[in-house]
Design an enzyme around this catalytic site. Sequence first.
Site, PDB file in Angstrom:
ATOM      1  N   CYS A 143       0.817  -1.213   0.000  1.00 33.84           N
ATOM      2  CA  CYS A 143       0.000   0.000   0.000  1.00 33.84           C
ATOM      3  C   CYS A 143       0.850   1.262   0.000  1.00 33.84           C
ATOM      4  O   CYS A 143       0.666   2.149  -0.852  1.00 33.84           O
ATOM      5  CB  CYS A 143      -0.966  -0.015   1.176  1.00 33.84           C
ATOM      6  SG  CYS A 143      -0.204  -0.334   2.783  1.00 33.84           S
ATOM      7  N   TYR A 144       1.790   1.366   0.932  1.00 31.53           N
ATOM      8  CA  TYR A 144       2.660   2.539   0.949  1.00 31.53           C
ATOM      9  C   TYR A 144       3.468   2.671  -0.345  1.00 31.53           C
ATOM     10  O   TYR A 144       3.583   3.772  -0.897  1.00 31.53           O
ATOM     11  CB  TYR A 144       3.613   2.479   2.142  1.00 31.53           C
ATOM     12  CG  TYR A 144       3.032   2.867   3.477  1.00 31.53           C
ATOM     13  CD1 TYR A 144       2.367   4.077   3.663  1.00 31.53           C
ATOM     14  CD2 TYR A 144       3.178   2.038   4.592  1.00 31.53           C
ATOM     15  CE1 TYR A 144       1.858   4.436   4.893  1.00 31.53           C
ATOM     16  CE2 TYR A 144       2.668   2.390   5.833  1.00 31.53           C
ATOM     17  CZ  TYR A 144       2.009   3.593   5.979  1.00 31.53           C
ATOM     18  OH  TYR A 144       1.505   3.962   7.213  1.00 31.53           O
TER      19      TYR A 144
END
Length: 346
Positions: A150-151
Amino acid sequence: MIKVGIIGATGYAGQELVRLLLPHKEAEIIWYGSRSYVDKKFSSVFGNVFQIVEDICKGDGLHELAKQADVIFTATPQGYLAGVLDDEILNHCKVIDLSADYRIKDVAVYEKWYGMEHKSPQYIEEAVYGLCEINREQIQKARLVANPGCYPTCSTLSIYPLAKAGFIDMDTLIIDAKSGTSGAGRGAKISNLYCEVNENIKAYGVTSHRHTPEIEEQLGYASGQKVTLNFTPHLIPMNRGILITAYASYKEGVTKEQIRQAYEEAYQDEYFVRVLEEGVCPETKWVEGSNFVDVNVKVDERTHRVIMMGAMDNITKGAAGQAVQNMNLLFGLEETEGLKLVPMMP
């Protein structure tokens, strides 16, 4: 119809896969895999699908599932897929892995940051990093897709246009990141209890977050050089969302107009990456529950730095939505099938 199996269906990313795939015109879920809830109705774990899903949760028999499914999503902890993947599975079906097992090309880097031995490094080179906006053509031909973290998804897409164009000094890059609590998964942890998270914000994984080498590797490919950066994530008291604010010095001679144009050209044909109007800062609420990533950039001439910003839903574009986007590419479908979700407001 594409027959779909989900291993790890009762985690947050797994449940989001179910939410996205149930209305998908070309997909049928045939296996709800879960070690913790075998023989229990899936709807008893997630009441939002009561009278919608009548299936019983099955185990994680990947070899058995591979003979029945066209594609398997593994929304599982790090190390699981690497410990069981073999040619028998990959010869029967395609695999989209939502863990980090095949994202990083250097096995030594993976083992250092994740603190475990990689059990099937022979598949690392074959695995395609599933960031659709950048690796679309390679994904279409893959049998094993490493769904990005996600990051790294939000960070890479927020910074990619300037890294690719060579407009910023990559040695000056700093990423400040903030995520909702669902990013930590559904497992019970004291640090994620309501009373610990509510009315609070805190940094974590400072200098040691496992997504750091993934971001460095992807931005290294974009810029054509080795990248070492500072990445600091923060936990904020909300369910969903990631906000990235990245800083770097821009190179001499680069203009504000060139910087803006780099974003517009990079994403002009990308449905899921929205370049906001000039001066508008991304907000997590504008992308919640959707597969969109909102990005923008601001030049600070006083400090000779550029501020790159991005916002997205960490469970959707940051996990399950991106995985479905990858599935669509693998099977020659419209990339947006099942994913034209209007963000939720308020």
